[in-house]
Design a protein around this motif. Sequence first.
Motif, PDB file in Angstrom:
ATOM      1  N   TYR A  64       8.452   5.946  41.224  1.00 62.80           N
ATOM      2  CA  TYR A  64       9.877   5.235  40.740  1.00 62.80           C
ATOM      3  C   TYR A  64      10.799   5.968  41.951  1.00 62.80           C
ATOM      4  N   SER A 109      14.306   6.968  34.036  1.00 62.02           N
ATOM      5  CA  SER A 109      12.850   6.844  34.438  1.00 62.02           C
ATOM      6  C   SER A 109      11.964   7.568  33.593  1.00 62.02           C
ATOM      7  N   LEU A 131       5.053   9.293  35.627  1.00 59.45           N
ATOM      8  CA  LEU A 131       5.469   8.786  36.754  1.00 59.45           C
ATOM      9  C   LEU A 131       5.714   9.813  37.936  1.00 59.45           C
ATOM     10  N   SER A 161      14.929   6.881  42.910  1.00 60.26           N
ATOM     11  CA  SER A 161      16.246   6.953  42.535  1.00 60.26           C
ATOM     12  C   SER A 161      17.115   7.683  43.478  1.00 60.26           C
ATOM     13  N   MET A 164       8.830   0.870  41.138  1.00 61.55           N
ATOM     14  CA  MET A 164       9.737   0.566  40.314  1.00 61.55           C
ATOM     15  C   MET A 164      10.960   1.491  40.431  1.00 61.55           C
ATOM     16  N   ALA A 165      12.277   0.938  39.905  1.00 68.78           N
ATOM     17  CA  ALA A 165      13.551   1.705  39.853  1.00 68.78           C
ATOM     18  C   ALA A 165      14.251   1.121  38.698  1.00 68.78           C
ATOM     19  N   HIS A 195       8.166  10.770  41.041  1.00 66.85           N
ATOM     20  CA  HIS A 195       9.841  10.504  41.652  1.00 66.85           C
ATOM     21  C   HIS A 195       9.607  10.650  43.015  1.00 66.85           C
ATOM     22  N   VAL A 251      10.843  -4.040  39.941  1.00 70.12           N
ATOM     23  CA  VAL A 251       9.676  -3.823  40.290  1.00 70.12           C
ATOM     24  C   VAL A 251       9.540  -4.633  41.824  1.00 70.12           C
ATOM     25  N   LEU A 266      15.586  -2.516  34.946  1.00 64.61           N
ATOM     26  CA  LEU A 266      14.309  -1.868  35.383  1.00 64.61           C
ATOM     27  C   LEU A 266      13.827  -3.234  36.488  1.00 64.61           C
TER      28      LEU A 266
END
Length: 326
Positions: free
Chosen positions: A159, A172, A183, A161, A205-206, A185, A134, A132
């Motif tokens: 986040y 996530s 969240l 992806s 984040m990811a 995507h 950020v 994880l």
Amino acid sequence: MTLSRRQMLGHSLGAAMLPSLSRIAFADDAYPSRPLRLIVGFTPGSASDVVGRFFAKGASTALGQQVVVENKPGAGSAIAAKYAAAAEPDGYTLFLIAASTLTNQVVNARLGLDLLKQFTPVARLASGPYVLVVNPNAGANSVDELVAMAKSQPGKVLYGSVGSGSLPDLCSELFAQRAGAKLTHVPYQGSPQVINDLIAGRITMAFENAIAVAGQIKAGKIKALATTTAKRASTLPDVPTLAEAGMKDFDVTLWIGVMAPAGTPRPIIDRLAAAGHGAMHDPQTMATLATEGFDPYDAGPDALGAFMRSELKRWDGVARAAGLKA
């Protein structure tokens, strides 16, 4: 003794079957007698491709025939899966499956994948954690701070992806469900694009594999908050697991395996599984995998099949809860 017409026909049919059965038995005994193909649905240099090439190298030695890697990326590995599934079930065409291939099946029914019907499991080659990560300037220096941020700004924490239905996407969503937060995507074509936008601050984040982010973490361009497996990553020993950070029983594994088209004889499957075990436990391969955060082969045909069934059930539930599946 005089044979009836029915008896003569029965003897004739039985005799006709013997050569076919003999050829099948002989084929198993002589296997392999020519090079094999490993179909990989990801680009060269990706984590799955790297692991697949380790398998190909070691299995070539063990089997006495070259295992040639063929990359056929696209549609979350679905293109490669369909291509490999259509091959003869004779052990000469194999398919490299990754965790995201399975979750892609869960979310994207239109792709027409049913991996456990189309293939026979051979072996899980390697497994490791996601990290994880950020943006360092996002204002979240811990998992608790990230959760608080997401709760206070519903839908505003972005986040990234490698696509809808990928394991990082569902990971996530699982994180959001456990956190009680919403969240948003942002899908990308690949990990490099995710990481570039994370560094630039376009996303917050990811969840990424250790291979992709280790260098950027060391350079201070992104910040690692936690890893997703039950134990800490060997490459990031100072980074806590999500379970240690307060998300009890959070355990998500990035795994990579090999399958063969459905109907491949069990003796051939066992031969391939043994070759995979030897390939992934080569000392040099193990040392390289460790530097990339992977543990070697830990499941044969039956264990991999059982694991895949449990993962399908698990991620189906996450996808439904996230509204990604009707």
